[in-house]
Write an enzyme that holds these catalytic residues in place. Structure first.
Site, PDB file in Angstrom:
ATOM      1  N   CYS A 218       5.494   6.658   5.587  1.00 31.91           N
ATOM      2  CA  CYS A 218       4.886   5.403   5.120  1.00 31.91           C
ATOM      3  C   CYS A 218       3.367   5.476   4.997  1.00 31.91           C
ATOM      4  O   CYS A 218       2.773   4.648   4.305  1.00 31.91           O
ATOM      5  CB  CYS A 218       5.251   4.257   6.064  1.00 31.91           C
ATOM      6  SG  CYS A 218       7.020   4.042   6.283  1.00 31.91           S
TER       7      CYS A 218
ATOM      8  N   HIS B  89       7.022  -2.889   0.179  1.00 32.85           N
ATOM      9  CA  HIS B  89       6.476  -1.687   0.811  1.00 32.85           C
ATOM     10  C   HIS B  89       6.998  -0.443   0.092  1.00 32.85           C
ATOM     11  O   HIS B  89       7.999   0.138   0.496  1.00 32.85           O
ATOM     12  CB  HIS B  89       6.898  -1.694   2.288  1.00 32.85           C
ATOM     13  CG  HIS B  89       6.538  -0.481   3.087  1.00 32.85           C
ATOM     14  ND1 HIS B  89       5.547   0.402   2.737  1.00 32.85           N
ATOM     15  CD2 HIS B  89       7.066  -0.008   4.254  1.00 32.85           C
ATOM     16  CE1 HIS B  89       5.471   1.368   3.655  1.00 32.85           C
ATOM     17  NE2 HIS B  89       6.383   1.146   4.571  1.00 32.85           N
TER      18      HIS B  89
ATOM     19  N   CYS C  48       2.179   1.854  10.611  1.00 33.39           N
ATOM     20  CA  CYS C  48       3.147   2.568  11.428  1.00 33.39           C
ATOM     21  C   CYS C  48       3.839   3.595  10.542  1.00 33.39           C
ATOM     22  O   CYS C  48       3.837   3.480   9.313  1.00 33.39           O
ATOM     23  CB  CYS C  48       4.168   1.610  12.040  1.00 33.39           C
ATOM     24  SG  CYS C  48       5.153   0.673  10.847  1.00 33.39           S
TER      25      CYS C  48
END
Length: 403
Positions: free
Chosen positions: A91, A359, A389
């Site tokens: 991510c 996202h 994160c």
């Protein structure tokens, strides 16, 4: 050591990330090339203008495999002498691309870079790479692997975050995103996506659900409860790792977790000499970067230690930071960050976040850096911190200072 400056930042609108989403027919390569072309055109870059294109994405198979960065360069209007480097920090890939580029410039390895990332989650599904961390028993068992949704619920359980807390954050994210779009706050950075005939495909984030309220979210069932309690029973794995918890409180659902979407973002970074050579005015300096490994089971606490590390390394205090972008992977991630640092929500994700807008894994790190910069300029702020994160237990952070 030289300074690294941000000269420009762009992003695509975020598509729904499903077969009925507007960007579904747009490949990862085209989406990436559109960002490269936008940065080239907006900044009048000609020839071998930048040292490299560093491009992140989390699922590096199919059209997102084979060094997507180089493929995107060849599909774009950039000079073919510009190479490409694909990276993967899940991510945080888009942020890590920016951070690597900044540190290359600081170390003297080139004057200018384009960095960012992409994820077309409707075309290359999350998990399509069959990553060993999730499917190899010799790894998964030894690390007490659980899916990210379970990890988010572990955070909620560990730190006393309630379903109401999580839903309230989600409602506020939707409200802030709708207000930001209505006020045109993303206009400077958004690059509308057109088809091969120049006809518009998508010009604004389409995942948002304006008008979402607590009642609507209250009707949603926890998304990870069965996965945890029934089959394959990941709660039992979590409780072996954290026996003091006794039980896992499942609070997350589709409405207070990040949306699965398609999207891309790019950032133009360079030295002072690069800006002077191309007649560009720097918008911000990259003051500090950080990355860190964390507990791979609870996994999503990375923004806290990454922020602690970047503040310590840079000598900057949390009170010096004017604005924060904390990627809204799940509500509990942001709530834990604010709890850990006693940060006012009025300074965090002021234009909404991934819960409202989605996202796109490999792009999000670059997206939030650009969003942070735009908002710092709009509100005349000086210092901003962006953090995410990361799957398998990592965290990343970037501090920028407006110039």
């Amino acid at each position: 050591m030289r300074d690294a400056y941000i000269f420009d930042a762009v992003r695509s609108p975020r598509g729904k990330g499903r077969a009925d989403g507007s960007l579904h027919e747009v490949t990862s390569v085209k989406l990436s090339a559109d960002m490269l072309n936008a940065l080239k055109t907006r900044n009048n870059l000609e020839g071998h203008a930048v040292e490299d294109v560093i491009w992140g994405n989390a699922t590096q198979v199919m059209e997102q495999g084979g060094c997507l960065a180089r493929t995107a360069v060849l599909a774009s209007q950039l000079d073919e002498r510009i190479p490409g480097l694909s990276i993967n920090r899940f991510c945080a890939s888009g942020m890590e691309a920016v951070n690597i580029a900044a540190n290359q410039i600081k170390g003297g390895a080139g004057e200018g870079y384009i960095a960012g990332g992409v994820e077309c989650m409707s075309r290359v599904p999350m998990g399509a790479d069959g990553a060993a961390i999730a499917v190899d028993p010799s790894i998964a068992m030894n690390t007490y692997f659980v899916p990210q949704g379970i990890s988010a619920d572990i955070i909620a359980t560990q730190y006393g975050i309630s379903r109401n807390d999580a839903d309230a954050l989600a409602v506020e994210s939707q409200n802030r995103a709708a207000k930001a779009w209505g006020a045109g706050r993303f206009d400077r950075s958004i690059i509308a996506i057109n088809d091969m005939n120049g006809l518009p495909i998508l010009a604004r984030d389409e995942y948002m659900r304006p008008g979402t309220d607590m009642q609507a979210l209250g009707a949603l069932k926890p998304a990870f409860k069965d996965q945890g309690e029934v089959m394959p029973g990941f709660d039992a794995v979590a409780l072996m790792k954290y026996p003091h918890l006794e039980t896992i409180n499942h609070i997350h659902h589709a409405g207070n977790s990040s949306g699965i979407v398609d999207g891309a973002a790019g950032v133009l970074i360079g030295s002072k000499a690069f800006g002077e050579a191309h007649g560009l005015k720097p918008r911000a300096i990259i003051r500090a970067t950080a990355k860190i490994g964390t507990d791979p089971t609870i996994m999503l606490l990375g923004p806290v230690p990454a922020t602690q590390k970047i503040l310590k390394d840079s000598g900057i205090a949390i009170s010096d930071i004017d604005l924060f972008e904390v990627n809204e992977a799940f509500s509990s991630v942001v709530l834990r960050f604010m709890q850990a640092f006693d940060v006012d929500h009025a300074k965090v994700n002021v234009n909404g976040g991934a819960i409202a807008m989605g996202h796109p894994l490999g792009a999000s790190g670059a997206i939030i850096i650009g969003t942070l910069l735009d908002e710092m300029e709009r509100t005349d702020k000086t210092l901003g911190l962006a953090t995410l994160c990361v799957a398998s237990g990592m965290g990343a952070a970037t501090i920028i200072e407006r110039v």
